[in-house]
Design a protein around this motif. Structure first.
Motif, PDB file in Angstrom:
ATOM      1  N   GLU A 144       9.954  -2.111  -3.587  1.00 54.17           N
ATOM      2  CA  GLU A 144       9.736  -0.726  -3.187  1.00 54.17           C
ATOM      3  C   GLU A 144      11.012   0.098  -3.366  1.00 54.17           C
ATOM      4  O   GLU A 144      12.124  -0.440  -3.386  1.00 54.17           O
ATOM      5  CB  GLU A 144       9.294  -0.655  -1.721  1.00 54.17           C
ATOM      6  N   TYR A 192       6.433  -4.042   3.674  1.00 48.33           N
ATOM      7  CA  TYR A 192       7.463  -2.996   3.746  1.00 48.33           C
ATOM      8  C   TYR A 192       8.570  -3.379   4.730  1.00 48.33           C
ATOM      9  O   TYR A 192       9.765  -3.233   4.425  1.00 48.33           O
ATOM     10  CB  TYR A 192       6.851  -1.663   4.165  1.00 48.33           C
ATOM     11  N   GLN A 241      10.947  -6.019   3.380  1.00 49.73           N
ATOM     12  CA  GLN A 241      11.891  -5.513   2.383  1.00 49.73           C
ATOM     13  C   GLN A 241      12.963  -4.624   3.025  1.00 49.73           C
ATOM     14  O   GLN A 241      14.139  -4.681   2.648  1.00 49.73           O
ATOM     15  CB  GLN A 241      11.135  -4.753   1.290  1.00 49.73           C
ATOM     16  N   THR A 248       6.497   0.491  11.103  1.00 54.98           N
ATOM     17  CA  THR A 248       5.638   0.837   9.965  1.00 54.98           C
ATOM     18  C   THR A 248       4.398   1.566  10.489  1.00 54.98           C
ATOM     19  O   THR A 248       3.805   1.160  11.492  1.00 54.98           O
ATOM     20  CB  THR A 248       5.205  -0.419   9.184  1.00 54.98           C
ATOM     21  N   ILE A 297      10.777   3.884   3.506  1.00 52.71           N
ATOM     22  CA  ILE A 297       9.874   3.841   2.354  1.00 52.71           C
ATOM     23  C   ILE A 297       8.886   4.990   2.508  1.00 52.71           C
ATOM     24  O   ILE A 297       8.308   5.184   3.592  1.00 52.71           O
ATOM     25  CB  ILE A 297       9.131   2.488   2.283  1.00 52.71           C
ATOM     26  N   SER A 337       7.537   3.724   6.652  1.00 49.50           N
ATOM     27  CA  SER A 337       8.160   2.512   7.176  1.00 49.50           C
ATOM     28  C   SER A 337       9.667   2.712   7.216  1.00 49.50           C
ATOM     29  O   SER A 337      10.239   3.311   6.298  1.00 49.50           O
ATOM     30  CB  SER A 337       7.800   1.299   6.304  1.00 49.50           C
ATOM     31  N   LYS A 378       5.397   6.901   1.097  1.00 50.87           N
ATOM     32  CA  LYS A 378       4.147   6.786   0.356  1.00 50.87           C
ATOM     33  C   LYS A 378       3.336   8.045   0.629  1.00 50.87           C
ATOM     34  O   LYS A 378       3.326   8.557   1.750  1.00 50.87           O
ATOM     35  CB  LYS A 378       3.349   5.543   0.810  1.00 50.87           C
ATOM     36  N   ARG A 405       1.887  -4.800   4.003  1.00 54.70           N
ATOM     37  CA  ARG A 405       2.229  -4.591   2.593  1.00 54.70           C
ATOM     38  C   ARG A 405       3.645  -5.073   2.284  1.00 54.70           C
ATOM     39  O   ARG A 405       4.146  -4.843   1.186  1.00 54.70           O
ATOM     40  CB  ARG A 405       2.090  -3.114   2.230  1.00 54.70           C
ATOM     41  N   TYR A 413      -0.253   1.575   6.981  1.00 54.23           N
ATOM     42  CA  TYR A 413       0.498   1.014   5.846  1.00 54.23           C
ATOM     43  C   TYR A 413       1.087  -0.355   6.166  1.00 54.23           C
ATOM     44  O   TYR A 413       2.037  -0.795   5.514  1.00 54.23           O
ATOM     45  CB  TYR A 413       1.619   1.979   5.436  1.00 54.23           C
TER      46      TYR A 413
END
Length: 228
Positions: free
Chosen positions: A102, A176, A179, A167, A140, A148, A142, A174, A171
């Motif tokens: 990501e 997130y 990471q 998060t 992150i 997140s 989206k 996934r 979402y």
């Protein structure tokens, strides 16, 4: 000078002595963050906590004392124990590299409101808007929104705490958080400091942290008080 192990036993205290000294309020030898930043306090001498909590309670209606195994003393005429949260401390033992697919964004002051809103959506509790000033935050995006995040909270010359792992419910699952934790951990290592984190005992996230190289090391209890 306190060694690393001693600092880890009382992370709030030593964060306020070192990196976060500018946020320090002290009453009768008990140390607190300014309540606009964070509502954590710490102590070594529990006989001083009653008077200190009475003073801090004039500034905020709820607050924590954080301790490994000491029990704070309170003046029940002014302060009441809301609950004791049985927590634990985890310290990075072996960094485990995972692939980051990501786009992870270093968040800036322009994202403060988005960070605050996301944390309060998922964990409506104690996070302060100015908590963003305690360390670096990463996120992150989206669908043009922040979904997140991870952040940094307590820190000294030796360690930095990974915190604010959140998060958006739409979402999750996934990867997130995994990471973002990995990215934040790497940034702490680059700064030549030890990554640590705190969570509740039995938290479902503990196995994830362990897969990323973190090890349970000690209890860390969070005493939540309310102004009477």
């Amino acid at each position: 000078m306190k060694n690393l192990e001693e600092k880890l036993k009382n992370p709030v205290w030593h964060s306020l002595k070192e990196t976060h000294n500018k946020h320090l309020l002290e009453f009768d030898g008990v140390q607190f963050y300014h309540p606009d930043i964070c509502i954590f306090g710490s102590f070594y001498d529990e006989t001083k906590t009653a008077k200190a909590l009475n003073e801090y309670a004039k500034l905020t209606d709820k607050f924590f004392l954080v301790s490994e195994n000491q029990t704070p003393i309170i003046d029940t005429n002014y302060v009441v124990l809301n609950k004791k949260i049985d927590g634990c401390q985890m310290v990075l033992e072996n960094f485990i590299e995972i692939e980051i697919t990501e786009n992870i964004v270093h968040l800036t002051k322009e994202h403060i409101n988005e960070v605050f809103d996301l944390i309060w959506l998922v964990m409506p509790s104690f996070y302060k808007r100015r908590g963003f000033e305690m360390g670096e935050y990463y996120g992150i995006f989206k669908d043009n929104k922040l979904v997140s995040i991870t952040g940094q909270r307590m820190q000294t010359n030796d360690f930095i705490e990974v915190s604010g792992v959140v998060t958006h419910p739409d979402y999750t699952k996934r990867g997130y958080a995994k990471q973002l934790i990995t990215h934040t951990t790497k940034e702490i290592i680059k700064a030549k400091k030890l990554p640590i984190l705190h969570t509740n005992k039995g938290n479902a996230a503990v196995p994830l942290y362990e897969k990323l190289g973190y090890k349970l090391t000690r209890d860390m209890n969070w005493w939540l008080f309310n102004r009477k």
